[in-house]
Design a protein around this motif. Structure first.
Motif, PDB file in Angstrom:
ATOM      1  N   ASP A   7       0.821  -1.201  -0.043  1.00 24.42           N
ATOM      2  CA  ASP A   7       0.008   0.258  -0.054  1.00 24.42           C
ATOM      3  C   ASP A   7       0.895   1.325  -0.011  1.00 24.42           C
ATOM      4  OD1 ASP A   7       0.794   0.569   2.609  1.00 24.42           O
ATOM      5  OD2 ASP A   7      -1.178   0.039   3.756  1.00 24.42           O
ATOM      6  N   ASP A   8       0.036   2.306   0.163  1.00 21.58           N
ATOM      7  CA  ASP A   8       0.921   3.506   0.106  1.00 21.58           C
ATOM      8  C   ASP A   8       1.897   3.742   1.294  1.00 21.58           C
ATOM      9  OD1 ASP A   8      -0.406   4.164  -2.453  1.00 21.58           O
ATOM     10  OD2 ASP A   8      -2.171   5.557  -1.346  1.00 21.58           O
ATOM     11  N   ASP A   9       1.549   3.377   2.199  1.00 21.55           N
ATOM     12  CA  ASP A   9       2.444   3.363   3.532  1.00 21.55           C
ATOM     13  C   ASP A   9       3.640   2.358   3.524  1.00 21.55           C
ATOM     14  OD1 ASP A   9       0.823   5.355   4.458  1.00 21.55           O
ATOM     15  OD2 ASP A   9      -0.526   4.052   5.638  1.00 21.55           O
ATOM     16  N   GLY A  10       3.660   1.475   2.492  1.00 19.55           N
ATOM     17  CA  GLY A  10       4.709   0.369   2.265  1.00 19.55           C
ATOM     18  C   GLY A  10       4.546  -0.718   3.064  1.00 19.55           C
ATOM     19  N   ASP A  11       2.881  -0.965   3.454  1.00 10.78           N
ATOM     20  CA  ASP A  11       2.692  -2.212   4.196  1.00 10.78           C
ATOM     21  C   ASP A  11       2.274  -3.286   3.095  1.00 10.78           C
ATOM     22  OD1 ASP A  11       3.232  -1.041   6.759  1.00 10.78           O
ATOM     23  OD2 ASP A  11       1.141   0.038   6.674  1.00 10.78           O
ATOM     24  N   TYR A  52      -2.991  -7.369   6.754  1.00 15.80           N
ATOM     25  CA  TYR A  52      -1.804  -6.618   6.689  1.00 15.80           C
ATOM     26  C   TYR A  52      -0.604  -7.049   7.291  1.00 15.80           C
ATOM     27  CZ  TYR A  52      -4.250  -2.922   3.996  1.00 15.80           C
ATOM     28  OH  TYR A  52      -5.064  -1.999   3.274  1.00 15.80           O
TER      29      TYR A  52
END
Length: 174
Positions: free
Chosen positions: A63-67, A78
């Protein structure tokens, strides 16, 4: 003077203790030293986890947070990394269903039943920014010192199975 059963019990205990000591000594000579594992050691980073998820025929995304995440129709799982060296791995399930805030105490009671009757995963409510109550479940472990890739694959597989069972349970009980 001890009774006959006490004498026999002491004799049995002494024999059992001697056998246990012999077994420990035999294992010490055959097993690798404590802390050493067979095969290469890995830390549970996203690259390794993506490879494992692919082996389970699961499609993952970053995802955008790097998760790292895997999505199903009713929930997503996640993978989060914590610790100085990202050695702590957490797999957290988020149900897609959301609930009105007034239902949070009731939901907490239902999840308490899960937590009381099941060892894993830990389940709880969350209050995201959208103002609705969400339900999560998680499993985590500290892999400091690393783990064999085979054992990590087994662990991730068990976590996925446990989290999916929780999601199925919530469909029936929430």
């Amino acid at each position: 003077m001890p009774l006959l059963w006490q004498t026999r019990l002491r004799s049995f205990a002494a024999s059992a203790m001697a056998a246990a000591r012999a077994g420990v000594e035999q294992r010490r000579s055959a097993d690798p030293p404590i802390g050493r594992r067979e095969g290469p050691i890995v830390l549970p980073n996203n690259k390794v986890l993506q490879s494992i998820l692919k082996e389970y025929a699961l499609r993952s995304v970053i995802d955008d947070d790097g998760d790292l995440a895997v999505r199903w129709e009713n929930f997503s799982i996640y993978f989060f990394h914590y610790g100085r060296d990202d050695e702590v791995l957490q797999a957290r399930l988020y149900l897609n269903r959301r609930f009105e805030v007034e239902l949070r105490p009731t939901l907490a009671l239902v999840l308490d039943d899960w937590n009381r009757s099941k060892l894993f995963p830990k389940a709880y409510t969350v209050l995201p920014d959208d103002g609705l109550v969400g339900i999560c479940a998680e499993q985590a472990f500290d892999f400091e010192g690393g783990i064999s890739r085979q054992q990590l694959k087994f662990t991730v597989g068990m976590w996925l199975q446990n989290l999916q069972q929780f999601a199925d349970w919530t469909e029936e009980h929430v």
